[in-house]
Design an enzyme around this catalytic site. Structure first.
Site, PDB file in Angstrom:
ATOM      1  NE  ARG A 103       5.495 -10.838   2.933  1.00 47.41           N
ATOM      2  CZ  ARG A 103       6.375 -10.604   1.892  1.00 47.41           C
ATOM      3  NH1 ARG A 103       5.998 -10.227   0.859  1.00 47.41           N
ATOM      4  NH2 ARG A 103       7.532 -10.723   2.377  1.00 47.41           N
ATOM      5  CG  HIS A 132      -3.619 -14.106   6.578  1.00 50.00           C
ATOM      6  ND1 HIS A 132      -2.843 -14.821   7.271  1.00 50.00           N
ATOM      7  CD2 HIS A 132      -3.896 -15.056   5.542  1.00 50.00           C
ATOM      8  CE1 HIS A 132      -2.345 -16.028   6.433  1.00 50.00           C
ATOM      9  NE2 HIS A 132      -3.016 -15.806   5.440  1.00 50.00           N
ATOM     10  NE  ARG A 179      19.413  14.768   0.349  1.00 50.67           N
ATOM     11  CZ  ARG A 179      18.494  13.997   0.855  1.00 50.67           C
ATOM     12  NH1 ARG A 179      18.338  12.679   0.354  1.00 50.67           N
ATOM     13  NH2 ARG A 179      17.809  14.328   1.900  1.00 50.67           N
ATOM     14  N   PRO A 190       0.763  -1.292   0.225  1.00 51.11           N
ATOM     15  CG  PRO A 190      -0.714  -1.518   1.741  1.00 51.11           C
ATOM     16  CD  PRO A 190       0.754  -1.970   1.374  1.00 51.11           C
ATOM     17  CD  GLU A 191       4.243   2.871  -2.529  1.00 47.73           C
ATOM     18  OE1 GLU A 191       4.414   3.961  -1.680  1.00 47.73           O
ATOM     19  OE2 GLU A 191       5.006   1.965  -2.626  1.00 47.73           O
TER      20      GLU A 191
END
Ligand code: ZN
Length: 271
Positions: free
Chosen positions: A110, A91, A152, A2-3
């Site tokens: 998971r 789950h 950077r 999930p983002e």
């Protein structure tokens, strides 16, 4: 995984069913998430009222006065609301039952997700304290990104996915936003001009906005539906398209690995 758009869609889907509701019961069937669901949670949460449901990066924050229930979905977590909770399936680890009778059910095959209780200032919690600004924050503008990356040498794509610089830009969205901004993912962040950062933050926001809008069409799936809401399939310009013709110039899309993540770009459109 999930983002940000999936987490924001969950927030919008669940919020109307929880805000203003009291927690009537908590059932923890398996505590073994990324960190154990605290044994004291029952005592802390039952009888309390959800005042608001916020999101910070990929964390959902259920506000109970000054205290917060922090939920993270890890790799495979999801949260659904049921007016009549069906029998649990494998789950399904945690149920939060609200005074309206709605059950919020946390599912996570998971078990890399997290459900934690954070008293008082959640912003100071170690998981949140070092996070950079949200992509939609006004302060997360081209000048900020330009200033923060001057020294950077890391590739711009790695900088964009660094949550200390900016949160919520996962691998797919970094690939797509860089294409749309015409920026090659491998060039050093420190060499990008403020003008190009303007284009980049505009495209990061546009890409995330489109994914969130697409998630809007799945909002009803968060309540009383058996199927899990699907991942949002934008029509990608570059992600997963190695060797295929660029949708803009027809040159073959290239792929490299950056920081262990699959990275796609058009050698013609991105410089
Ligand atoms: Zn191209």
């Amino acid at each position: 995984m999930p983002e940000l758009p999936e987490v924001e869609t969950t927030r919008r889907g669940v919020a109307p069913h929880v805000i203003g509701q009291q927690v009537a019961a908590l059932h923890v069937y398996d505590r073994r998430l990324r960190w154990p669901v605290p044994r004291s949670l029952q005592k802390k949460i039952v009888g309390r009222t959800v005042d608001a449901l916020d999101r910070r990066s990929k964390y959902l924050l259920f506000r109970f006065g000054e205290d917060t229930l922090l939920v993270h979905f890890g790799m495979t977590g999801s949260l659904r609301a049921y007016t009549h909770a069906p029998p649990r399936i494998a789950h399904d680890h945690v149920d939060i039952v609200l005074s309206s009778g709605i059950t919020l059910r946390y599912h996570d095959p998971r078990r890399f997700g997290a459900i934690l209780w954070v008293p008082r200032s959640v912003a100071a919690h170690p998981l949140l304290a070092a996070l950079g600004p949200e992509p939609f924050d006004a302060a997360c503008d081209a000048h900020y990104l330009w200033r923060a990356t001057r020294r950077r040498r890391a590739a711009i794509k790695l900088a964009l996915m660094d949550a200390r610089l900016i949160v919520g830009v996962g691998n797919i969205y970094a690939n797509e936003a860089l294409f749309r901004a015409g920026i090659r993912p491998t060039i050093p962040a420190g060499s990008i001009s403020q003008r190009r950062f303007q284009r980049l933050i505009d495209e990061v926001r546009a890409t995330l906005t489109e994914a969130i809008a697409q998630g809007g069409s799945t909002l009803r799936d968060y309540v009383d539906s058996n199927g899990a809401p699907g991942y949002f399939q934008l029509t990608y310009f570059v992600y997963g398209r190695e060797g295929l013709p660029c949708r803009v110039c027809r040159n073959a899309i290239k792929s490299v690995r950056l920081g262990g993540r699959a990275t796609f770009y058009c050698p013609q459109c991105q410089r």
